[in-house]
Design a protein around this motif. Structure first.
Motif, short mmCIF file in Angstrom:
data_model
loop_
_atom_site.label_atom_id
_atom_site.label_comp_id
_atom_site.label_asym_id
_atom_site.label_seq_id
_atom_site.Cartn_x
_atom_site.Cartn_y
_atom_site.Cartn_z
N LYS A 47 76.56 109.49 36.73
CA LYS A 47 75.59 110.51 36.37
C LYS A 47 76.29 111.78 35.88
O LYS A 47 77.41 112.07 36.27
N GLY A 48 75.59 112.52 35.05
CA GLY A 48 76.07 113.81 34.59
C GLY A 48 74.89 114.76 34.46
O GLY A 48 73.74 114.32 34.42
N ASP A 49 75.20 116.04 34.40
CA ASP A 49 74.16 117.06 34.35
C ASP A 49 74.33 117.98 33.16
O ASP A 49 75.47 118.38 32.85
N GLN A 53 73.56 107.93 33.04
CA GLN A 53 72.36 108.76 32.96
C GLN A 53 72.72 110.23 32.94
O GLN A 53 73.73 110.64 33.49
N ILE A 54 71.87 110.99 32.27
CA ILE A 54 72.04 112.44 32.19
C ILE A 54 70.81 113.08 32.84
O ILE A 54 69.68 112.72 32.52
N MET A 98 64.36 115.92 35.12
CA MET A 98 64.30 115.01 33.98
C MET A 98 65.58 114.18 33.88
O MET A 98 66.64 114.64 34.30
N MET A 99 65.44 112.98 33.32
CA MET A 99 66.56 112.06 33.22
C MET A 99 66.53 111.32 31.89
O MET A 99 65.47 110.95 31.40
N LEU A 100 67.72 111.11 31.34
CA LEU A 100 67.90 110.29 30.15
C LEU A 100 68.77 109.10 30.56
O LEU A 100 69.91 109.28 30.99
N MET A 101 68.21 107.89 30.47
CA MET A 101 68.97 106.69 30.79
C MET A 101 69.77 106.28 29.56
O MET A 101 69.21 106.11 28.48
#
Length: 185
Positions: A85-87, A122-123, A165-168
């Motif tokens: 994961k990253g932010d 994911q972001i 919110m998340m981007l896969m």
């Protein structure tokens, strides 16, 4: 013309000026406060930029005619169990340049650079739930809301909610693949 690139320690003063502007004008959009950040020195900001691994932790800037008008940071998580994961954090576009696509282009850049990280899946990001225009921009890039943190920030006695919110980037593994990877019969 807009130029977007990773910032270097030489950009520290411009970055610091723009960050302070964002913290002062839109305090509800950031976990840090103007009062906390103003105590820093430009040299400390330059050191922070210098200490970033440009492959997994970087701050990008959007320039318009050599003026830094937008900033945003990406950080891949470091622990073994969460490094997938990253932010994206600290995104801000100067008030007089908002609503003309610069923020969207900056976000695209952050996502595209993050996608180059091999084990990133994911972001994640947070955004004030009332900031509908920012949420629409994130959704255009494929982010989906997965939660709401009520009373996330408290400023001068007022509470603000944040949308999570998340981007896969990669599909979830099938149960069989996960069992096989964990050596479960």
């Amino acid at each position: 013309m807009i130029e977007i690139r990773k910032l270097t320690p030489e950009d520290a003063e411009d970055y610091f000026r723009l960050r302070l502007e964002g913290l002062k004008k839109f305090p509800e959009a950031f976990a840090s406060s103007y009062e906390e950040e103003i105590e820093r020195k430009a040299e400390q900001v330059a050191e922070r930029l210098r200490g970033q691994n440009p492959d997994t932790h970087f701050t990008a800037g959007a320039y318009y005619d050599r003026e830094l008008v937008g900033i945003g940071t990406f950080l891949q998580r470091e622990r073994n169990k969460t490094k997938h994961k990253g932010d994206i954090v600290g995104v801000y576009v100067a008030q007089h340049f908002q609503r003309n696509g610069i923020g969207f282009k900056l976000l695209q850049y952050l996502v595209e650079e993050a996608k180059k990280i091999e084990d990133l899946e994911q972001i994640l990001l947070t955004v004030m739930s009332e900031n509908r225009s920012a949420i629409r921009s994130y959704e255009k890039l494929g982010f989906e809301e997965y939660g709401l943190e009520r009373r996330s920030l408290k400023i001068n006695g007022c509470y603000y909610d944040e949308s999570l919110m998340m981007l896969m980037l990669k599909n979830e593994p099938k149960i069989e693949e996960a069992k096989e990877a964990l050596d479960i019969p």
